[in-house]
Design an enzyme around this catalytic site. Structure first.
Site, PDB file in Angstrom:
ATOM      1  N   TYR A  89       4.801  -1.764   3.081  1.00 24.77           N
ATOM      2  CA  TYR A  89       3.756  -1.445   4.065  1.00 24.77           C
ATOM      3  C   TYR A  89       3.899   0.001   4.560  1.00 24.77           C
ATOM      4  O   TYR A  89       2.911   0.736   4.672  1.00 24.77           O
ATOM      5  CB  TYR A  89       3.905  -2.448   5.207  1.00 24.77           C
ATOM      6  CG  TYR A  89       2.912  -2.341   6.321  1.00 24.77           C
ATOM      7  CD1 TYR A  89       1.589  -2.712   6.150  1.00 24.77           C
ATOM      8  CD2 TYR A  89       3.322  -1.893   7.582  1.00 24.77           C
ATOM      9  CE1 TYR A  89       0.693  -2.635   7.194  1.00 24.77           C
ATOM     10  CE2 TYR A  89       2.434  -1.824   8.642  1.00 24.77           C
ATOM     11  CZ  TYR A  89       1.120  -2.193   8.441  1.00 24.77           C
ATOM     12  OH  TYR A  89       0.229  -2.127   9.482  1.00 24.77           O
TER      13      TYR A  89
ATOM     14  N   LYS B 233       1.170   2.885   4.197  1.00 28.97           N
ATOM     15  CA  LYS B 233       0.580   3.507   5.384  1.00 28.97           C
ATOM     16  C   LYS B 233       0.830   5.015   5.438  1.00 28.97           C
ATOM     17  O   LYS B 233      -0.001   5.759   5.962  1.00 28.97           O
ATOM     18  CB  LYS B 233       1.100   2.823   6.647  1.00 28.97           C
ATOM     19  CG  LYS B 233       0.546   1.405   6.835  1.00 28.97           C
ATOM     20  CD  LYS B 233      -0.967   1.349   6.717  1.00 28.97           C
ATOM     21  CE  LYS B 233      -1.576   0.072   7.251  1.00 28.97           C
ATOM     22  NZ  LYS B 233      -3.040   0.017   7.024  1.00 28.97           N
TER      23      LYS B 233
END
Ligand code: ADP
Length: 254
Positions: free
Chosen positions: A164, A168
């Site tokens: 993640y 991101k």
């Protein structure tokens, strides 16, 4: 003056739940025609098949205009089809909020490569594909507002979120390039980092805290970032600072 989206068309991805739903409801309340995108069927594995339709119904009951879209953000052809349908119905797209997301938290030592790939596909490629699908329309219009969803995990890393965090951080790089390429066409690209209070962190939040955080801390910031007077290349953090990953890590035995 309250921010108005009268006469505008907005697409919100992953809008069947949580923050995406809150964005969609508020955009519609302020006059936008809203495409409520979320995975159709059982593809999200969480039984959200009717979520987008339910949000559309909520908007209609409140007197707004909305339509559901079941496209997968990580499939460019489905994003193109969503934009084509939107243009056919409403003529253009002024706002895109990239909100669709999925988590597969696990310490890196135990992370399945397939879960690394899935999270990067949905967050990074999904944001790129949805934006690419609206880009030509926004250039033609010489107007567009795109919001990327980044995270404290992308800015500073977080335990249990290698997939993640990498996605991101990539989303930020994407935003920073697109705001340059979009500037000439008045396409402004900003990022928001909701660090807490989303459904993704709801497991560690009592319902009252979750329900208070979402509308109060995140939605107004996001709406400003997709409004006519938006800046470009802003990264706004909103919502607090509790990290789900730290909890995962504690239970995962780093
Ligand atoms: P948050 O409140 O942080 O937005 P949610 O998990 O409630 O978190 O919202 C994310 C939404 O994104 C979910 O409704 C989920 O179904 C949706 N979603 C996940 N993957 C995709 C995808 N590939 N395409 C479109 N929507 C997706």
């Amino acid at each position: 003056m309250p921010i108005s989206f009268e006469g505008q068309v907005a697409i919100v991805t992953g809008a069947g739940n949580g923050l995406g739903r809150a964005y969609a409801l508020e955009l519609a309340r302020r006059g936008a025609k809203v495409v409520v995108n979320d995975l159709g069927g059982e593809r999200d594995g969480r039984g959200h098949s009717d979520a987008a339709l339910a949000v559309v119904e909520e908007i209609r009951v409140a007197g707004g205009e909305a339509m559901a879209d079941g496209g997968d953000v990580s499939d460019f052809a489905q994003m193109e089809a969503m934009v084509a349908r939107t243009r056919e119905a409403w003529g253009g797209v002024h706002v895109l909020i990239n909100n669709a997301g999925i988590l597969r938290d696990r310490t890196f030592a135990k992370m399945d490569p397939a879960d690394f790939e899935l999270v990067v596909r949905v967050h990074l490629l999904g944001s790129a594909f949805a934006t690419k699908a609206v880009w030509e329309t926004m250039r033609e219009q010489r107007y567009g507002r795109v919001l990327m969803t980044t995270s404290s995990s992308g800015l500073g890393g977080n335990f249990g979120q290698a997939n993640y965090g990498a996605a991101k951080a990539g989303v930020l790089g994407l935003a920073r390039t697109l705001r340059m390429e979009g500037a000439k066409y008045d396409i402004r690209v900003n990022s928001i980092a909701p660090t807490a209070g989303t459904r993704m962190t709801a497991d560690i939040f009592p319902d009252e805290a979750y329900n208070a955080f979402v509308p109060e801390a995140v939605v107004p910031a996001a709406l400003f970032l997709v409004s006519k007077d938006a800046p470009s290349d802003a990264i706004v953090g909103a919502g607090g600072g509790v990290y789900q990953g730290a909890f995962i890590t504690m239970n995962d035995g780093v």
